[in-house]
Design an enzyme around this catalytic site. Structure first.
Site, PDB file in Angstrom:
ATOM      1  N   ARG A  23       4.998  -4.908   4.826  1.00  0.00           N
ATOM      2  CA  ARG A  23       4.680  -3.480   4.850  1.00  0.00           C
ATOM      3  C   ARG A  23       4.713  -2.876   6.246  1.00  0.00           C
ATOM      4  O   ARG A  23       3.991  -1.925   6.531  1.00  0.00           O
ATOM      5  CB  ARG A  23       3.305  -3.206   4.211  1.00  0.00           C
ATOM      6  CG  ARG A  23       3.248  -3.468   2.726  1.00  0.00           C
ATOM      7  CD  ARG A  23       3.987  -2.366   1.960  1.00  0.00           C
ATOM      8  NE  ARG A  23       4.034  -2.659   0.544  1.00  0.00           N
ATOM      9  CZ  ARG A  23       3.109  -2.253  -0.329  1.00  0.00           C
ATOM     10  NH1 ARG A  23       2.106  -1.533   0.067  1.00  0.00           N
ATOM     11  NH2 ARG A  23       3.232  -2.561  -1.599  1.00  0.00           N
TER      12      ARG A  23
ATOM     13  N   ARG B 184       3.314   3.404   5.591  1.00  0.00           N
ATOM     14  CA  ARG B 184       2.350   4.466   5.851  1.00  0.00           C
ATOM     15  C   ARG B 184       1.558   4.384   7.132  1.00  0.00           C
ATOM     16  O   ARG B 184       0.870   5.329   7.479  1.00  0.00           O
ATOM     17  CB  ARG B 184       1.386   4.558   4.677  1.00  0.00           C
ATOM     18  CG  ARG B 184       2.048   5.195   3.486  1.00  0.00           C
ATOM     19  CD  ARG B 184       1.117   5.231   2.337  1.00  0.00           C
ATOM     20  NE  ARG B 184       0.683   3.877   2.028  1.00  0.00           N
ATOM     21  CZ  ARG B 184      -0.215   3.587   1.115  1.00  0.00           C
ATOM     22  NH1 ARG B 184      -0.789   4.539   0.448  1.00  0.00           N
ATOM     23  NH2 ARG B 184      -0.540   2.345   0.881  1.00  0.00           N
TER      24      ARG B 184
ATOM     25  N   ARG C 114       8.878  11.196   4.856  1.00  0.00           N
ATOM     26  CA  ARG C 114       8.600  11.158   3.415  1.00  0.00           C
ATOM     27  C   ARG C 114       8.073  12.474   2.856  1.00  0.00           C
ATOM     28  O   ARG C 114       7.919  12.602   1.639  1.00  0.00           O
ATOM     29  CB  ARG C 114       7.579  10.044   3.131  1.00  0.00           C
ATOM     30  CG  ARG C 114       8.140   8.633   3.009  1.00  0.00           C
ATOM     31  CD  ARG C 114       8.846   8.402   1.668  1.00  0.00           C
ATOM     32  NE  ARG C 114       8.124   9.024   0.573  1.00  0.00           N
ATOM     33  CZ  ARG C 114       7.030   8.536   0.013  1.00  0.00           C
ATOM     34  NH1 ARG C 114       6.552   7.387   0.398  1.00  0.00           N
ATOM     35  NH2 ARG C 114       6.408   9.182  -0.946  1.00  0.00           N
TER      36      ARG C 114
ATOM     37  N   ASP D  16      11.162  -1.070  -2.959  1.00  0.00           N
ATOM     38  CA  ASP D  16       9.950  -1.505  -3.647  1.00  0.00           C
ATOM     39  C   ASP D  16      10.342  -2.490  -4.741  1.00  0.00           C
ATOM     40  O   ASP D  16      11.477  -2.450  -5.233  1.00  0.00           O
ATOM     41  CB  ASP D  16       9.194  -0.315  -4.254  1.00  0.00           C
ATOM     42  CG  ASP D  16       7.771  -0.725  -4.646  1.00  0.00           C
ATOM     43  OD1 ASP D  16       6.896  -0.703  -3.774  1.00  0.00           O
ATOM     44  OD2 ASP D  16       7.550  -1.119  -5.808  1.00  0.00           O
TER      45      ASP D  16
ATOM     46  N   TYR E 255       3.111  -5.083 -14.083  1.00  0.00           N
ATOM     47  CA  TYR E 255       3.214  -3.615 -14.092  1.00  0.00           C
ATOM     48  C   TYR E 255       3.883  -3.115 -15.370  1.00  0.00           C
ATOM     49  O   TYR E 255       3.469  -2.137 -15.980  1.00  0.00           O
ATOM     50  CB  TYR E 255       4.012  -3.134 -12.873  1.00  0.00           C
ATOM     51  CG  TYR E 255       3.255  -3.285 -11.573  1.00  0.00           C
ATOM     52  CD1 TYR E 255       2.179  -2.454 -11.275  1.00  0.00           C
ATOM     53  CD2 TYR E 255       3.600  -4.265 -10.647  1.00  0.00           C
ATOM     54  CE1 TYR E 255       1.468  -2.598 -10.085  1.00  0.00           C
ATOM     55  CE2 TYR E 255       2.896  -4.413  -9.457  1.00  0.00           C
ATOM     56  CZ  TYR E 255       1.835  -3.580  -9.182  1.00  0.00           C
ATOM     57  OH  TYR E 255       1.140  -3.717  -8.012  1.00  0.00           O
TER      58      TYR E 255
HETATM   59  O1  CP3 Z   1       7.555  -2.620   4.832  1.00  0.00           O
HETATM   60  C1  CP3 Z   1       7.803  -3.287   3.826  1.00  0.00           C
HETATM   61  O2  CP3 Z   1       7.177  -4.328   3.543  1.00  0.00           O
HETATM   62  C2  CP3 Z   1       9.025  -2.917   3.000  1.00  0.00           C
HETATM   63  C3  CP3 Z   1       8.852  -2.190   1.842  1.00  0.00           C
HETATM   64  C4  CP3 Z   1       7.967  -2.607   0.692  1.00  0.00           C
HETATM   65  C5  CP3 Z   1       7.259  -1.653  -0.077  1.00  0.00           C
HETATM   66  N1  CP3 Z   1       6.709  -2.289  -1.138  1.00  0.00           N
HETATM   67  C6  CP3 Z   1       7.201  -0.225   0.221  1.00  0.00           C
HETATM   68  C7  CP3 Z   1       6.093   0.564  -0.329  1.00  0.00           C
HETATM   69  C8  CP3 Z   1       7.760  -3.857   0.092  1.00  0.00           C
HETATM   70  C9  CP3 Z   1       8.247  -5.225   0.540  1.00  0.00           C
HETATM   71  C10 CP3 Z   1       6.970  -3.631  -1.064  1.00  0.00           C
HETATM   72  C11 CP3 Z   1       6.590  -4.690  -2.004  1.00  0.00           C
HETATM   73  C12 CP3 Z   1       5.636  -4.406  -3.068  1.00  0.00           C
HETATM   74  N2  CP3 Z   1       5.493  -3.272  -3.820  1.00  0.00           N
HETATM   75  C13 CP3 Z   1       4.741  -5.379  -3.579  1.00  0.00           C
HETATM   76  C14 CP3 Z   1       4.619  -6.777  -3.076  1.00  0.00           C
HETATM   77  C15 CP3 Z   1       3.921  -6.861  -1.788  1.00  0.00           C
HETATM   78  C16 CP3 Z   1       2.446  -6.593  -1.824  1.00  0.00           C
HETATM   79  O3  CP3 Z   1       2.026  -5.610  -1.239  1.00  0.00           O
HETATM   80  O4  CP3 Z   1       1.738  -7.396  -2.430  1.00  0.00           O
HETATM   81  C17 CP3 Z   1       4.009  -4.777  -4.626  1.00  0.00           C
HETATM   82  C18 CP3 Z   1       2.905  -5.419  -5.433  1.00  0.00           C
HETATM   83  C19 CP3 Z   1       4.509  -3.451  -4.784  1.00  0.00           C
HETATM   84  C20 CP3 Z   1       4.087  -2.414  -5.753  1.00  0.00           C
HETATM   85  C21 CP3 Z   1       3.506  -1.279  -5.022  1.00  0.00           C
HETATM   86  N3  CP3 Z   1       4.251  -0.264  -4.445  1.00  0.00           N
HETATM   87  C22 CP3 Z   1       2.146  -1.046  -4.672  1.00  0.00           C
HETATM   88  C23 CP3 Z   1       0.979  -1.911  -5.102  1.00  0.00           C
HETATM   89  C24 CP3 Z   1       2.109   0.104  -3.877  1.00  0.00           C
HETATM   90  C25 CP3 Z   1       0.916   0.692  -3.156  1.00  0.00           C
HETATM   91  C26 CP3 Z   1       0.344   1.895  -3.734  1.00  0.00           C
HETATM   92  C27 CP3 Z   1      -0.440   2.647  -2.689  1.00  0.00           C
HETATM   93  O5  CP3 Z   1      -0.007   3.749  -2.357  1.00  0.00           O
HETATM   94  O6  CP3 Z   1      -1.434   2.085  -2.167  1.00  0.00           O
HETATM   95  C28 CP3 Z   1       3.436   0.580  -3.764  1.00  0.00           C
HETATM   96  C29 CP3 Z   1       3.881   1.752  -3.002  1.00  0.00           C
HETATM   97  C30 CP3 Z   1       4.624   1.469  -1.753  1.00  0.00           C
HETATM   98  N4  CP3 Z   1       5.590   0.537  -1.610  1.00  0.00           N
HETATM   99  C31 CP3 Z   1       4.458   2.154  -0.518  1.00  0.00           C
HETATM  100  C32 CP3 Z   1       5.387   1.612   0.367  1.00  0.00           C
HETATM  101  C33 CP3 Z   1       5.664   2.022   1.784  1.00  0.00           C
HETATM  102  C34 CP3 Z   1       3.490   3.311  -0.272  1.00  0.00           C
HETATM  103  C35 CP3 Z   1       4.156   4.552  -0.719  1.00  0.00           C
HETATM  104  C36 CP3 Z   1       3.651   5.733  -0.008  1.00  0.00           C
HETATM  105  O7  CP3 Z   1       4.060   5.963   1.132  1.00  0.00           O
HETATM  106  O8  CP3 Z   1       2.858   6.472  -0.626  1.00  0.00           O
END
Ligand code: CP3
Length: 352
Positions: free
Chosen positions: A37, A41, A50, A86, A161
């Site tokens: 991540r 954010r 974004r 994602d 999910y």
């Molecule tokens: O920087 C990175 O690691 C690259 C991008 C990345 C994202 N998601 C972007 C993202 C990666 C590798 C992921 C993987 C991901 N997504 C996982 C596995 C890793 C982990 O965290 O355990 C999972 C379970 C997801 C599903 C998911 N997507 C979740 C649980 C969330 C968070 C929700 C929140 O807002 O708290 C997301 C959203 C997400 N994926 C964001 C980003 C940058 C946030 C979106 C935003 O900016 O609002």
């Protein structure tokens, strides 16, 4: 399979990078570091880009996805980029009605809970990965010798999910399905395995120099259920990627008791969460597996002295493993001060 001639592992651009070498079990003089991540954010420049763009739309716009992937490279001097996307993107490309709700996570309009629901799922055609290929081309043109990591979600985490319809700690519908309709469970996970493998494969062929399979929620299963209901499907994902000449990292949270089995599905590197010290993980895995991790994300908010001592401890314990790539033990918390990340990267590189 042979990678295309322009691939950075074929031209040799990323072949001697600290990341690629450490994943292959070499002890490099300076340790490589990237952060799960890192693109996201915690960066004001990310939040600005974004504005007014839905999360999954930003993933599918090559110009935006490329720019967001590159932001942490420019800012922090990390040793690898992780492709901005994602785990649910391949579900969307396969036609599933999924969105990412800000602050919540993936939400699925019509969860897949019955045989009839399952039968509506379509296969993901690799030709549908155009936006991903385009983004990765833009990214590797700018990355030069810095490797890009491709990724996808493991079948269990993705299916959690798909079946629950959104984030769920207890996974009630999934657990009921495992118990009452294991055939349907297995069919759904076999589908997610194919879709996620297609997504990851597309990223590697387009230019990624390593891959990571995220089974973030695997630790919610006990060992017996992991073996029965999750591991066989993750094994199929790894098997579908095995012919690609890149390292395969496998990561999940609360996975101390699953480490050996998660390695056994066909990983070549294990990502370790913040709960298991690296020397212990190394012992559990028999001392032969390169490791990635595992700075506690909670330390990002502690006074610098405490963070520094913790990072030095992680580096020391990591020396026991055949190769060590430094990372957090889960994702960067959104509230992290980006300057602390930059300083921490400099510390790992021995610059302070
Ligand atoms: O920087 C990175 O690691 C690259 C991008 C990345 C994202 N998601 C972007 C993202 C990666 C590798 C992921 C993987 C991901 N997504 C996982 C596995 C890793 C982990 O965290 O355990 C999972 C379970 C997801 C599903 C998911 N997507 C979740 C649980 C969330 C968070 C929700 C929140 O807002 O708290 C997301 C959203 C997400 N994926 C964001 C980003 C940058 C946030 C979106 C935003 O900016 O609002």
């Amino acid at each position: 399979m042979n990678l295309p001639s322009a691939h950075p592992l074929v031209t040799g651009k990323t072949t001697n990078s600290a990341l690629v070498r450490s994943y292959l079990g070499e002890k490099t003089e300076t340790k490589a570091i990237w952060l799960m991540r890192q693109a996201g954010r915690s960066l004001p420049e990310y939040r600005k880009l974004r504005e007014g763009v839905a999360m999954l739309d930003s993933c599918l716009r090559p110009d935006l996805a490329a720019e967001i992937t590159l932001q942490p490279i420019r800012r922090h001097n990390v040793d690898a980029a992780i492709y901005f996307s994602d785990i649910v993107v391949p579900l969307k490309l396969a036609g599933v009605d999924v969105e990412i709700a800000p602050g919540i996570g993936p939400v699925i309009d019509k969860p897949i809970r019955t045989r009839a629901d399952f039968e509506t799922l379509e296969e993901l055609d690799p030709d549908g990965l155009g936006p991903i290929r385009d983004a990765i081309q833009l990214i590797i043109a700018e990355l030069g010798e810095t490797p890009l990591i491709g990724f996808g979600g493991a079948p269990f985490t993705l299916a959690s999910y798909l079946i629950e319809g959104g984030p769920s700690k207890e996974l009630p519908v999934s657990r009921a399905m495992m118990a009452n309709d294991p055939d349907l469970w297995n069919d759904i996970l076999a589908w997610t395995a194919r879709v996620t493998a297609t997504f990851i494969r597309g990223q590697v062929i387009a230019g990624a120099s390593a891959l990571q399979l995220f089974d973030s929620w695997a630790g919610r299963l006990g060992l017996e259920d992991y073996r029965k209901f999750a591991a066989p499907h993750s094994k199929n994902v790894m098997a579908a990627l095995e012919d690609l000449p890149v390292s395969r990292v496998h990561f999940g949270v609360h996975t101390r008791e699953l480490l050996v089995d998660m390695y056994g599905v066909g990983a070549t590197v294990m990502g370790v969460d913040y709960e298991t010290p690296l020397d212990e993980a190394n012992r559990i895995l028999g001392g032969t597996v390169p490791l990635q991790g595992n700075i506690n994300p909670g330390f990002m908010f502690k006074p610098w002295d405490e963070l520094e001592a913790h990072v030095r401890d992680v580096l020391e314990r990591g020396k026991s493993a055949p190769g060590h790539v430094v990372n957090l033990g889960h994702g960067v918390p959104p509230e992290t001060d980006p300057d602390v990340i930059t300083k921490m990267v400099a510390l790992v590189h021995g610059e302070i």
